[in-house]
Design a protein around this motif. Structure first.
Motif, PDB file in Angstrom:
ATOM      1  N   VAL A  14       0.927  -1.071   0.212  1.00 38.82           N
ATOM      2  CA  VAL A  14      -0.036  -0.023   0.125  1.00 38.82           C
ATOM      3  C   VAL A  14       0.796   1.322  -0.056  1.00 38.82           C
ATOM      4  O   VAL A  14       1.937   1.329   0.947  1.00 38.82           O
ATOM      5  N   LYS A  15       0.598   2.024  -1.105  1.00 43.05           N
ATOM      6  CA  LYS A  15       1.394   3.510  -1.145  1.00 43.05           C
ATOM      7  C   LYS A  15       0.414   4.504  -0.917  1.00 43.05           C
ATOM      8  O   LYS A  15      -0.630   4.589  -1.830  1.00 43.05           O
ATOM      9  N   ALA A  16       0.755   5.413   0.065  1.00 42.77           N
ATOM     10  CA  ALA A  16      -0.048   6.597   0.257  1.00 42.77           C
ATOM     11  C   ALA A  16       0.380   7.658  -0.400  1.00 42.77           C
ATOM     12  O   ALA A  16       1.642   7.711  -1.083  1.00 42.77           O
ATOM     13  N   LYS A  17      -0.521   8.789  -0.787  1.00 40.88           N
ATOM     14  CA  LYS A  17       0.041   9.920  -1.509  1.00 40.88           C
ATOM     15  C   LYS A  17       1.111  10.717  -0.844  1.00 40.88           C
ATOM     16  O   LYS A  17       0.793  10.601   0.593  1.00 40.88           O
ATOM     17  N   GLU A  18       2.019  11.090  -1.263  1.00 38.21           N
ATOM     18  CA  GLU A  18       3.116  11.693  -0.744  1.00 38.21           C
ATOM     19  C   GLU A  18       2.729  13.239  -0.466  1.00 38.21           C
ATOM     20  O   GLU A  18       2.207  13.911  -1.527  1.00 38.21           O
ATOM     21  N   ILE A  19       2.874  13.679   0.573  1.00 36.68           N
ATOM     22  CA  ILE A  19       2.773  15.320   0.783  1.00 36.68           C
ATOM     23  C   ILE A  19       3.813  16.087   0.907  1.00 36.68           C
ATOM     24  O   ILE A  19       4.710  15.685   1.731  1.00 36.68           O
ATOM     25  N   PRO A  20       4.152  16.961   0.034  1.00 33.45           N
ATOM     26  CA  PRO A  20       5.290  17.830   0.081  1.00 33.45           C
ATOM     27  C   PRO A  20       5.460  18.272   1.609  1.00 33.45           C
ATOM     28  O   PRO A  20       4.735  18.930   2.280  1.00 33.45           O
ATOM     29  N   SER A  21       7.015  18.548   2.385  1.00 39.96           N
ATOM     30  CA  SER A  21       6.914  18.896   3.426  1.00 39.96           C
ATOM     31  C   SER A  21       6.444  20.272   3.834  1.00 39.96           C
ATOM     32  O   SER A  21       6.255  20.644   4.784  1.00 39.96           O
ATOM     33  N   GLU A  22       6.482  21.151   2.701  1.00 34.24           N
ATOM     34  CA  GLU A  22       6.170  22.611   2.708  1.00 34.24           C
ATOM     35  C   GLU A  22       4.821  22.604   3.043  1.00 34.24           C
ATOM     36  O   GLU A  22       4.228  23.668   3.404  1.00 34.24           O
ATOM     37  N   LYS A  23       4.027  21.455   2.611  1.00 37.71           N
ATOM     38  CA  LYS A  23       2.681  21.427   3.082  1.00 37.71           C
ATOM     39  C   LYS A  23       2.150  20.881   4.316  1.00 37.71           C
ATOM     40  O   LYS A  23       0.999  20.966   4.769  1.00 37.71           O
ATOM     41  N   LEU A  24       2.938  20.336   4.804  1.00 35.60           N
ATOM     42  CA  LEU A  24       2.901  19.554   6.115  1.00 35.60           C
ATOM     43  C   LEU A  24       2.728  20.777   7.254  1.00 35.60           C
ATOM     44  O   LEU A  24       3.396  21.617   7.306  1.00 35.60           O
ATOM     45  N   PRO A  25       1.683  20.476   8.084  1.00 38.71           N
ATOM     46  CA  PRO A  25       1.636  21.531   9.258  1.00 38.71           C
ATOM     47  C   PRO A  25       2.889  21.553  10.402  1.00 38.71           C
ATOM     48  O   PRO A  25       3.565  20.379  10.266  1.00 38.71           O
ATOM     49  N   ARG A  27      11.935  20.864  10.410  1.00 39.08           N
ATOM     50  CA  ARG A  27      11.993  22.255   9.770  1.00 39.08           C
ATOM     51  C   ARG A  27      12.027  23.408  10.883  1.00 39.08           C
ATOM     52  O   ARG A  27      11.880  23.036  12.156  1.00 39.08           O
ATOM     53  N   ASP A  28      12.314  24.585  10.612  1.00 41.64           N
ATOM     54  CA  ASP A  28      12.451  25.602  11.768  1.00 41.64           C
ATOM     55  C   ASP A  28      11.068  25.869  12.134  1.00 41.64           C
ATOM     56  O   ASP A  28      11.205  26.345  13.387  1.00 41.64           O
ATOM     57  N   THR A  29      10.116  25.371  11.588  1.00 40.96           N
ATOM     58  CA  THR A  29       8.861  25.770  12.252  1.00 40.96           C
ATOM     59  C   THR A  29       8.535  24.552  13.159  1.00 40.96           C
ATOM     60  O   THR A  29       7.230  24.750  14.016  1.00 40.96           O
ATOM     61  N   ASP A  30       9.095  23.448  13.260  1.00 37.29           N
ATOM     62  CA  ASP A  30       8.864  22.258  14.043  1.00 37.29           C
ATOM     63  C   ASP A  30       9.588  22.766  15.616  1.00 37.29           C
ATOM     64  O   ASP A  30      10.555  23.516  15.772  1.00 37.29           O
ATOM     65  N   ARG A  31       8.953  22.086  16.523  1.00 43.21           N
ATOM     66  CA  ARG A  31       9.622  22.042  17.903  1.00 43.21           C
ATOM     67  C   ARG A  31       9.741  20.545  18.623  1.00 43.21           C
ATOM     68  O   ARG A  31       8.934  19.835  18.208  1.00 43.21           O
ATOM     69  N   ILE A  32      10.674  20.584  19.387  1.00 43.71           N
ATOM     70  CA  ILE A  32      10.912  19.310  20.138  1.00 43.71           C
ATOM     71  C   ILE A  32      11.179  19.430  21.447  1.00 43.71           C
ATOM     72  O   ILE A  32      12.109  20.324  21.840  1.00 43.71           O
ATOM     73  N   ALA A  33      10.602  18.743  22.449  1.00 46.46           N
ATOM     74  CA  ALA A  33      10.903  18.659  24.015  1.00 46.46           C
ATOM     75  C   ALA A  33      11.232  17.307  24.188  1.00 46.46           C
ATOM     76  O   ALA A  33      10.774  16.275  23.329  1.00 46.46           O
ATOM     77  N   ILE A  34      12.164  16.924  25.077  1.00 46.78           N
ATOM     78  CA  ILE A  34      12.470  15.430  25.543  1.00 46.78           C
ATOM     79  C   ILE A  34      12.097  15.221  27.101  1.00 46.78           C
ATOM     80  O   ILE A  34      12.589  16.064  27.806  1.00 46.78           O
ATOM     81  N   ILE A  83       0.415  23.915  19.266  1.00 45.61           N
ATOM     82  CA  ILE A  83       0.341  24.571  18.115  1.00 45.61           C
ATOM     83  C   ILE A  83      -0.943  24.649  17.374  1.00 45.61           C
ATOM     84  O   ILE A  83      -1.185  23.314  17.005  1.00 45.61           O
ATOM     85  N   GLN A  84      -1.668  25.437  17.335  1.00 48.83           N
ATOM     86  CA  GLN A  84      -2.831  25.476  16.720  1.00 48.83           C
ATOM     87  C   GLN A  84      -2.918  25.015  15.354  1.00 48.83           C
ATOM     88  O   GLN A  84      -2.121  25.497  14.369  1.00 48.83           O
ATOM     89  N   ASP A  85      -3.714  23.849  14.757  1.00 51.68           N
ATOM     90  CA  ASP A  85      -3.723  23.353  13.634  1.00 51.68           C
ATOM     91  C   ASP A  85      -2.591  22.755  13.280  1.00 51.68           C
ATOM     92  O   ASP A  85      -2.008  22.603  11.993  1.00 51.68           O
ATOM     93  N   GLY A  86      -1.438  22.243  14.114  1.00 57.26           N
ATOM     94  CA  GLY A  86      -0.316  21.627  14.012  1.00 57.26           C
ATOM     95  C   GLY A  86      -0.532  20.109  14.169  1.00 57.26           C
ATOM     96  O   GLY A  86      -1.247  19.636  14.840  1.00 57.26           O
ATOM     97  N   ASN A  87       0.680  19.648  14.163  1.00 55.27           N
ATOM     98  CA  ASN A  87       0.620  18.094  14.667  1.00 55.27           C
ATOM     99  C   ASN A  87       1.428  18.020  15.859  1.00 55.27           C
ATOM    100  O   ASN A  87       2.722  18.165  16.274  1.00 55.27           O
ATOM    101  N   ASN A  88       0.558  17.929  16.864  1.00 57.34           N
ATOM    102  CA  ASN A  88       0.731  17.885  18.375  1.00 57.34           C
ATOM    103  C   ASN A  88       0.837  16.483  18.958  1.00 57.34           C
ATOM    104  O   ASN A  88      -0.168  15.845  18.788  1.00 57.34           O
ATOM    105  N   ARG A  89       2.058  16.006  19.097  1.00 56.05           N
ATOM    106  CA  ARG A  89       2.375  14.506  19.325  1.00 56.05           C
ATOM    107  C   ARG A  89       3.473  14.046  20.273  1.00 56.05           C
ATOM    108  O   ARG A  89       4.583  14.753  20.305  1.00 56.05           O
TER     109      ARG A  89
END
Length: 202
Positions: free
Chosen positions: A52-63, A96-103, A156-162
């Motif tokens: 199964v291959k899903a449609k690829e989303i360009p990184s600039e379109k990812l939240p 990306r610069d718009t992403d954030r990481i905590a550990i 992050i509103q409308d972001g990928n909070n995970r």
């Protein structure tokens, strides 16, 4: 000569195949590929491989992403922690610069190892991962509560909070029953913070 039985590992058969599947066409979200072959050890059976291959989303379109790495550093992770570090660094390399990481790390207790850091500061994130060592019991319940608290704080509103949990198994200090954990995760999901679990070991 035949190999020893315990030397045959299913993942080596699975990893034999190329997974460069054909991309879906047009508006189709998925493309399914399959092969059927005669089973070499039982002629009454067939072997089927379905890809199964899903449609690829360009990184600039990812939240933008707000990730919390929740890492089990209990004693049982001693031989697996290097693999955890190297696999999480692969993800860090693609931030990306718009992403954030905590550990957050947990063993006998849980603690914040790295406050929420922008994806542009990759070296700081890698150094925090490198400094982790394993030892102690497994207070996973405290770890997961702290991870959710930090994820909500940096929401992050409308972001990928995970939360990305890396562990080899059970929690044995604090919350440990499946029902309690499921209830906690279901409640937190309503806030828009989701959970991905990476399992290490058998």
């Amino acid at each position: 000569r035949k190999p020893q039985t315990d030397a045959i590992r299913v993942e080596e058969f699975v990893n034999y195949f190329s997974y460069n599947y054909t991309k879906p066409n047009g508006n189709d979200p998925l493309k399914i590929s399959y092969e059927i072959a005669a089973c070499p050890w039982n002629n009454k059976h067939k072997l089927v491989r379905i890809g199964v291959k899903a449609k690829e989303i360009p990184s600039e379109k990812l939240p933008p992403a707000n990730f919390v790495f929740l890492i089990d550093v209990s004693g049982s992770m001693y031989s697996r922690l290097d693999l955890v570090k190297s696999s999480l660094k692969l993800l860090v390399n693609n931030l990306r610069d718009t992403d954030r990481i905590a550990i957050v790390a947990y063993a006998g207790a849980a603690g914040e190892v790295l406050s929420s850091t922008p994806g542009s500061d990759k070296q700081r994130i890698r150094e925090a991962l490198d400094n982790l060592t394993a030892g102690g019991s497994t207070a996973g319940g405290a770890g997961i509560k702290l991870a959710y608290k930090i994820a909500r704080k940096n929401f992050i509103q409308d972001g990928n909070n995970r939360i990305i949990l890396a562990t080899d198994g059970d929690f044995n200090v604090g919350i440990s029953s499946e029902n309690e954990l499921e209830n906690l995760i279901e409640q937190e999901r309503k806030s828009g913070v989701f959970l991905t679990i990476l399992g290490y070991g058998m």
